[in-house]
Design a protein around this motif. Structure first.
Motif, PDB file in Angstrom:
ATOM      1  N   GLU A 167     -33.201  -9.038  13.407  1.00  0.00           N
ATOM      2  CA  GLU A 167     -34.190  -9.246  14.468  1.00  0.00           C
ATOM      3  C   GLU A 167     -34.290 -10.699  14.925  1.00  0.00           C
ATOM      4  N   LEU A 168     -33.757 -11.621  14.110  1.00  0.00           N
ATOM      5  CA  LEU A 168     -33.895 -13.043  14.416  1.00  0.00           C
ATOM      6  C   LEU A 168     -32.872 -13.482  15.462  1.00  0.00           C
ATOM      7  N   SER A 169     -33.266 -14.451  16.273  1.00  0.00           N
ATOM      8  CA  SER A 169     -32.340 -14.996  17.270  1.00  0.00           C
ATOM      9  C   SER A 169     -31.328 -15.889  16.578  1.00  0.00           C
ATOM     10  N   GLU A 170     -30.259 -16.215  17.280  1.00  0.00           N
ATOM     11  CA  GLU A 170     -29.239 -17.100  16.727  1.00  0.00           C
ATOM     12  C   GLU A 170     -29.853 -18.453  16.361  1.00  0.00           C
ATOM     13  N   ALA A 171     -30.727 -18.969  17.213  1.00  0.00           N
ATOM     14  CA  ALA A 171     -31.377 -20.256  16.939  1.00  0.00           C
ATOM     15  C   ALA A 171     -32.255 -20.169  15.692  1.00  0.00           C
ATOM     16  N   GLU A 172     -32.974 -19.075  15.532  1.00  0.00           N
ATOM     17  CA  GLU A 172     -33.824 -18.904  14.355  1.00  0.00           C
ATOM     18  C   GLU A 172     -32.980 -18.798  13.081  1.00  0.00           C
ATOM     19  N   LEU A 173     -31.866 -18.071  13.167  1.00  0.00           N
ATOM     20  CA  LEU A 173     -30.981 -17.948  12.009  1.00  0.00           C
ATOM     21  C   LEU A 173     -30.392 -19.295  11.611  1.00  0.00           C
TER      22      LEU A 173
END
Length: 124
Positions: free
Chosen positions: A101-107
């Protein structure tokens, strides 16, 4: 796709090499190479990583980068928290539930935080 698979694909495309040609040159099937790039195969053996490094004729930092990418490219991760604290189990389950569910930036930010925490522990 795994970090290693992504980098192999980038290197192939930069050099204009097909999967079939690369696979033949390093002694694997095109199906294996495709599965490796797409994250459907586990981390390749050290001799296979050396073949990939040799195929692309990369040296020093680039070779080390490929090795590190391979180490962090397990497509199916199992986290065993038995014997660890309840907080460890909670974090592992939360990550397993949320990672898709996390965005690439969040990951990327989460990965950076974990690497920094580990580096602090090693430096302490």
């Amino acid at each position: 796709m795994t970090p290693l698979g992504q980098r192999i694909r980038e290197l192939r495309r930069e050099r204009g090499v097909s999967q079939k040609d690369m696979a033949s040159a390093i002694g694997v099937s095109a199906a294996y190479l495709s599965a490796l790039e797409h994250g459907h195969r586990g981390v390749p053996s050290w001799p296979m990583i050396q073949k990939i490094i040799g195929y692309f004729n990369v040296i020093w930092d680039d070779a080390e980068e490929l090795q590190k990418l391979a180490e962090g490219s397990r497509p199916r991760v199992v986290v065993d928290t038995s014997g660890l604290s309840p907080a460890a189990t909670q974090v592992a389950n939360l990550l397993a539930t949320a990672v898709g569910e996390l965005s690439e930036a969040e990951l990327l930010a989460l990965g950076d935080q974990l690497r920094e925490a580990l580096a602090r522990r090693k430096g302490a």
